[in-house]
Design an enzyme around this catalytic site. Structure first.
Site, mmCIF file in Angstrom:
data_model
loop_
_atom_site.group_PDB
_atom_site.id
_atom_site.type_symbol
_atom_site.label_atom_id
_atom_site.label_comp_id
_atom_site.label_asym_id
_atom_site.label_seq_id
_atom_site.Cartn_x
_atom_site.Cartn_y
_atom_site.Cartn_z
ATOM 1 N N ASP A 63 47.266 83.745 -60.949
ATOM 2 C CA ASP A 63 45.664 83.491 -60.644
ATOM 3 C C ASP A 63 45.187 82.262 -61.445
ATOM 4 O OD1 ASP A 63 45.537 85.504 -58.581
ATOM 5 O OD2 ASP A 63 45.310 86.996 -60.249
ATOM 6 N N ASP A 69 38.016 84.679 -68.846
ATOM 7 C CA ASP A 69 39.075 85.277 -69.109
ATOM 8 C C ASP A 69 39.768 85.116 -70.390
ATOM 9 O OD1 ASP A 69 39.652 86.634 -66.558
ATOM 10 O OD2 ASP A 69 39.966 84.599 -65.704
ATOM 11 N N GLU A 92 46.856 91.042 -68.593
ATOM 12 C CA GLU A 92 47.298 90.213 -67.325
ATOM 13 C C GLU A 92 47.310 88.802 -67.672
ATOM 14 O OE1 GLU A 92 44.675 89.379 -63.324
ATOM 15 O OE2 GLU A 92 44.963 91.431 -63.912
ATOM 16 N N GLU A 93 46.666 88.389 -68.819
ATOM 17 C CA GLU A 93 46.551 86.913 -69.137
ATOM 18 C C GLU A 93 47.873 86.509 -69.916
ATOM 19 O OE1 GLU A 93 44.587 85.144 -67.483
ATOM 20 O OE2 GLU A 93 43.249 86.955 -66.786
ATOM 21 N N ASP A 115 43.322 94.269 -67.973
ATOM 22 C CA ASP A 115 42.884 93.029 -67.334
ATOM 23 C C ASP A 115 41.373 92.922 -68.238
ATOM 24 O OD1 ASP A 115 41.823 91.394 -65.679
ATOM 25 O OD2 ASP A 115 42.210 92.316 -63.998
ATOM 26 N N LEU A 117 39.193 90.373 -67.764
ATOM 27 C CA LEU A 117 37.881 90.083 -66.947
ATOM 28 C C LEU A 117 38.272 90.376 -65.601
ATOM 29 C CD1 LEU A 117 35.091 90.023 -68.175
ATOM 30 C CD2 LEU A 117 35.170 87.293 -67.548
ATOM 31 N N ASP A 118 38.443 91.629 -65.041
ATOM 32 C CA ASP A 118 38.587 91.706 -63.426
ATOM 33 C C ASP A 118 37.579 91.174 -62.615
ATOM 34 O OD1 ASP A 118 39.837 93.088 -61.215
ATOM 35 O OD2 ASP A 118 37.784 94.099 -61.220
ATOM 36 N N GLU A 274 45.565 97.345 -63.495
ATOM 37 C CA GLU A 274 44.791 97.490 -62.490
ATOM 38 C C GLU A 274 44.872 99.115 -61.924
ATOM 39 O OE1 GLU A 274 43.445 93.273 -61.023
ATOM 40 O OE2 GLU A 274 45.362 94.034 -60.699
#
Length: 333
Positions: A63, A69, A92-93, A115, A117-118, A274
């Site tokens: 993404d 983020d 996630e980053e 995560d 900043l979803d 998530e």
């Protein structure tokens, strides 16, 4: 007037409910709350300080990385590293786990996955976004660095999970396996205050949430179920931020679907960042969370840090109804 109960007061009061309570998990949840306040401040003034928009790179999941983020990721890492209760994080980053050096005279018992900043691609158009977090007890010896196996635990092993929704009001929702409670940030005092005690999801609902733009890329059983929702005049509500969509379902009932597509045959959402935390919360509210192949999300055995999964969660009657369509139309069941 009811007494205002802050997040800190609530966590301390319920500390005895935690297994082998030592105060570490209590402090950890409070640290996440502090990080959420800092992120909330920046989210709400992002347009004024040049942290809107795309940063330019891609994360491990493919993404586009947003500037916020990165900011949110850094603030969560800073808060958790300084707590002394966390031996490492997965984000996630980040491509890999990040072990923390232990602080003097303090044994770090937990790992945290998040995560940061979803739904961050919605920031530029002022749509609600959120932070999702999941906490596990470490498996590795406390006198060593954490390792990948600490992070590849089934969802049933979570000791706590939650999310923060940054919207018209900022709400932190979390569970430690003994029900779900929500706290709304009161900006006048800078504290999260108990606003939604013992949340229970309605058994049925009038809404379904799915990216219907991918309809033709879904399997037959999903298309048939979506047709059924439309034929029965259920309202389609899809924001594109999992936190926002699931938050609505917790209070109004409904079903959230993120099936596999041709591009993502195994699903797109990340299991550890998530699916597991949201499934834990939904089940604790009385709902259900399964894959499109009808396996319970929390029972899945992860094999990769950024493993993807399909997910269907929400009101129990609606999830059961969706199962009937899979059983009837899927060649795999």
């Amino acid at each position: 007037m009811d007494k205002i109960i802050t997040l800190d007061e609530f966590i301390i009061h319920h500390q005895q409910e935690f297994d082998q309570s030592s105060g570490a998990l209590t402090g950890l949840l409070r640290d996440i709350g502090v990080a959420a306040k800092i992120i909330n401040r920046e989210v709400n003034k992002a347009g004024l300080v040049n942290i809107l928009g795309v940063e330019g790179s891609e994360n491990e999941s493919g993404d586009l990385v947003q500037k916020l983020d990165i900011y949110s990721n850094e603030k969560l890492i800073d808060g958790l590293k300084n707590s002394g209760d966390v031996c490492g994080i997965g984000s996630e980053e980040l491509d890999d786990i990040m072990p923390f050096k232990s602080l003097a005279n303090k044994a770090a018992k937990y790992v945290v996955l998040f995560d940061p900043l979803d739904g961050s691609s919605n920031i530029d158009v002022n749509v609600s976004v959120g932070t999702i977090f999941s906490i596990y007890k470490r498996l590795s010896p406390e006198d060593q660095d954490c390792n990948l196996q600490d992070f590849l635990q089934k969802g049933t092993e979570q000791v706590a999970a939650g999310y923060v929704l940054y919207g018209t009001s900022t709400i932190l929702v979390y569970t430690t396996g003994k029900g779900v409670n929500g706290f709304t940030l009161d900006p006048s005092i800078g504290e999260f205050c108990l606003s939604h005690r013992d949340i229970k999801i309605p058994k049925n609902g009038a809404f379904y949430s799915v990216n219907q733009g991918y309809y033709l890329k879904f399997d037959l059983e999903m298309r048939r179920y979506i047709d059924h929702c439309s034929d029965n005049n259920l309202g389609l509500r899809y924001i594109g931020s999992m936190v926002s969509d699931v938050h609505r379902i917790l209070f109004q009932g409904g079903i959230f679907l993120y099936p596999n597509t041709r591009k993502y045959p195994l699903g797109k959402l990340r299991m550890q960042y998530e699916c597991n935390p949201m499934a834990f919360i939904v089940e604790q509210c009385g709902g259900k969370a399964i894959t499109t192949s009808l396996k319970r999300i929390l029972d899945l055995e992860p094999s990769e840090l950024h493993q993807r999964s399909t997910i269907v969660l929400g009101s129990p009657m609606m999830v059961d109804e969706m199962k009937q369509f899979v059983e009837k139309y899927s060649p795999m069941i």
